[in-house]
Design an enzyme around this catalytic site. Structure first.
Site, short mmCIF file in Angstrom:
data_model
loop_
_atom_site.label_atom_id
_atom_site.label_comp_id
_atom_site.label_asym_id
_atom_site.label_seq_id
_atom_site.Cartn_x
_atom_site.Cartn_y
_atom_site.Cartn_z
N ASP A 7 -31.50 -5.73 14.34
CA ASP A 7 -30.31 -5.31 15.07
C ASP A 7 -30.48 -5.57 16.56
O ASP A 7 -31.58 -5.45 17.11
CB ASP A 7 -30.08 -3.81 14.80
CG ASP A 7 -28.74 -3.33 15.28
OD1 ASP A 7 -27.73 -3.96 14.91
OD2 ASP A 7 -28.69 -2.33 16.02
N GLU A 13 -29.21 -10.36 14.47
CA GLU A 13 -27.89 -9.83 14.80
C GLU A 13 -27.60 -10.25 16.24
O GLU A 13 -27.98 -9.57 17.20
CB GLU A 13 -27.88 -8.31 14.63
CG GLU A 13 -26.49 -7.68 14.76
CD GLU A 13 -26.18 -7.24 16.18
OE1 GLU A 13 -25.41 -7.96 16.85
OE2 GLU A 13 -26.69 -6.20 16.60
N ASP A 23 -20.29 -1.36 11.55
CA ASP A 23 -19.66 -0.91 12.78
C ASP A 23 -18.18 -1.29 12.87
O ASP A 23 -17.52 -0.96 13.87
CB ASP A 23 -20.39 -1.49 14.00
CG ASP A 23 -21.72 -0.81 14.25
OD1 ASP A 23 -21.88 0.36 13.87
OD2 ASP A 23 -22.62 -1.45 14.83
#
Length: 522
Positions: free
Chosen positions: A292, A339, A392
């Site tokens: 991430d 990401e 998200d």
């Protein structure tokens, strides 16, 4: 990666009778669904223990597993629980939502019973687990025991000798809280035993698991408490600056995450040993790892500690390719997804190219006037992972309901969407038909759900991470439709006959044929 597809669904979102998804029967049923639907990947969120706010991205430990995911039925099968010790408990929530307050209150007393039975006659397998995980488990177990003893207070608020990890104070604490330390170690054994069995089951079915690794760790975590030199802390062990994102069109004051930042100079001096341990562990429990906020390794946003917004932050250089060359030298080539979303600069593109990791493309971003065309499917490179949306983002139907008219019209025109097909299915078609090696869709999108099923709204502290799939929604009919569509776009093997139809054909063939005399008599 070969051309394939998968589904994003966190463990917590699985159906269950005990308030939250677990690693038991429903997890295996979902694996069966994935295999039948021709999906090669199951992507989940971090499985670490959640702390305040119930976010899997704010954990007490980057190495530990979440006790909530331990399946109680499996513990009963192992003789560690009695059915009456958990089956009649009201686990709160609704079939499509988790009530974390109830889970927190009621789960641990049940796990204490199971762990007491385990520790009464510890097995060699348990002892081996403790030895193999000695690089993190004793510190984690002591940390959690001390948090319980201090009524959940953050480690900065403990006695000074414990805050600074005075050896004599730590040894005394281990003696004082020996029973609780044993409990927290046993809980981790139970978690990883069930996790290993579930992952083996998935792999045997041809399903690989993509796990998620947050770039940062929580301030109130054993990671910071046990290794303070790895972080940018002052003489009082408080952060000098913290993590976040700068102001942009989505958030006028930016995003203040509050995580302590790494001391990359110190980490470089010790050969990035902490990161090597972290990547080795994470790659050991998942088949593929998504890192991430990858852009933070090229350059990270640092906000003065104590600020209430991210406005006064500044960009600082990250470790760059040096970190990943060290990891590859120590561990070999690992399967990693970067990401690479958010504010991107040339240094981020250069780092991604240097690592060779596939980046991410989010279809919902393609039609937002604030983002440019890099997310339109015709522009994807092969080496990327395409998403309709991540945890998200809104599910596709929710996005259509809430986006602006410009974005909606652009999506309909570009993807040739129709209400007859279903906007959600048209969005899925958009990434399945792209050249991206891997396409991942939210489970909410194949179920046709909207904003009510959104997993997370960034920067909103309450009400997230709660959605659960209702029992029975992952049907054979849905698997058949999903497999057909991913077959069309070359993401799974072609079947002449779906197994359900094959079974029906075999049953028909086994039935005795009617004789001519019978037909004539009728």
């Amino acid at each position: 990666m070969t051309r394939s597809s998968g589904i994003l669904l966190h463990l917590s979102s699985l159906p269950s009778t005990t308030g939250i998804g677990t690693m038991g029967r429903e997890a295996r049923k979902f694996v069966d669904f994935l295999a039948l639907a021709g999906q090669k990947y199951w992507q989940i969120l971090p499985v670490c223990p959640t702390s305040y706010g119930d976010s899997p991205y704010q954990s007490f430990s980057t190495f530990a597993g979440n006790p909530y995911f331990i399946d109680l039925d499996l513990l009963a099968e192992d003789g560690l629980l009695k059915p009456e010790e958990y089956q009649d408990i009201d686990w709160g929530g609704t079939p499509d939502a988790v009530d974390y307050a109830v889970i927190y209150e009621k789960r641990y007393p049940v796990l204490h019973k199971a762990c007491a039975r385990l520790l009464a006659e510890p097995t060699e397998d348990y002892r081996a687990f403790c030895r193999e995980n000695a690089f993190w488990l004793p510190d984690y177990a002591l940390f959690m025991a001390l948090k319980d003893a201090h009524k959940g207070a953050a480690w900065h608020d403990w006695e000074p000798e414990l805050v600074r990890r005075d050896p004599a104070a730590l040894e005394e604490a281990r003696r004082t809280y020996a029973d609780e330390v044993g409990f927290w170690q046993a809980v981790q054994y139970l978690f990883f035993r069930q996790w290993s069995a579930l992952k083996t089951y998935a792999n045997e079915k041809g399903v690989r698991i993509i796990g998620d690794l947050p770039i940062y760790v929580a301030a109130d975590s054993v990671d910071v408490w046990a290794s303070p030199k790895e972080f940018q802390l002052d003489e009082d062990l408080l952060p000098t600056e913290v993590a976040g994102c700068p102001p942009d069109a989505f958030a006028a004051t930016g995003q203040l995450w509050g995580n302590p930042l790494y001391d990359w100079d110190e980490m470089k001096r010790n050969g990035y040993a902490w990161w090597v341990r972290r990547i080795r562990h994470t790659c050991g429990i998942y088949d593929v790892v998504r890192i991430d906020h990858f852009r933070g390794f090229a350059g990270y946003y640092a906000i003065p500690y104590g600020d209430e917004t991210a406005v006064n932050g500044r960009w600082r250089p990250g470790p760059g390719i040096d970190l990943f060359r060290t990891i590859e030298r120590e561990l070999g080539r690992r399967e990693i997804i970067a990401e690479d979303l958010g504010f991107l600069t040339q240094e981020v593109y250069d780092l991604l190219a240097a690592t060779g990791y596939p980046g991410m493309k989010v279809l919902e971003f393609a039609f937002d006037s604030r983002d440019g065309g890099g997310y339109l499917p015709h522009s994807y490179p092969r080496s990327c992972v395409a998403y309709t949306g991540t945890h998200d983002n809104e599910p596709a139907n929710g996005w259509f309901a809430n986006t602006n008219e410009y974005a909606r019209a652009r999506a309909v025109d570009y993807l040739q969407l129709s209400e007859e097909e279903g906007y959600n299915w048209g969005m899925l078609r958009g990434i399945w038909s792209s050249v991206a090696d891997l396409a991942i869709v939210q489970a909410q999108d194949i179920l046709g759900l909207g904003s009510e099923a959104r997993m997370n709204i960034p920067s909103i502290p309450d009400g997230n991470w709660q959605w659960r799939a209702r029992p029975g929604v992952f049907t054979r009919e849905l698997a058949k439709k999903l497999r057909h569509l991913t077959e069309i776009y070359g993401r799974t093997e072609f079947w002449d006959v779906f197994p359900e139809e094959e079974e029906e054909m075999e049953e028909e063939a086994a039935e005795p044929a009617e004789s001519a005399e019978t037909v004539e008599a009728e």
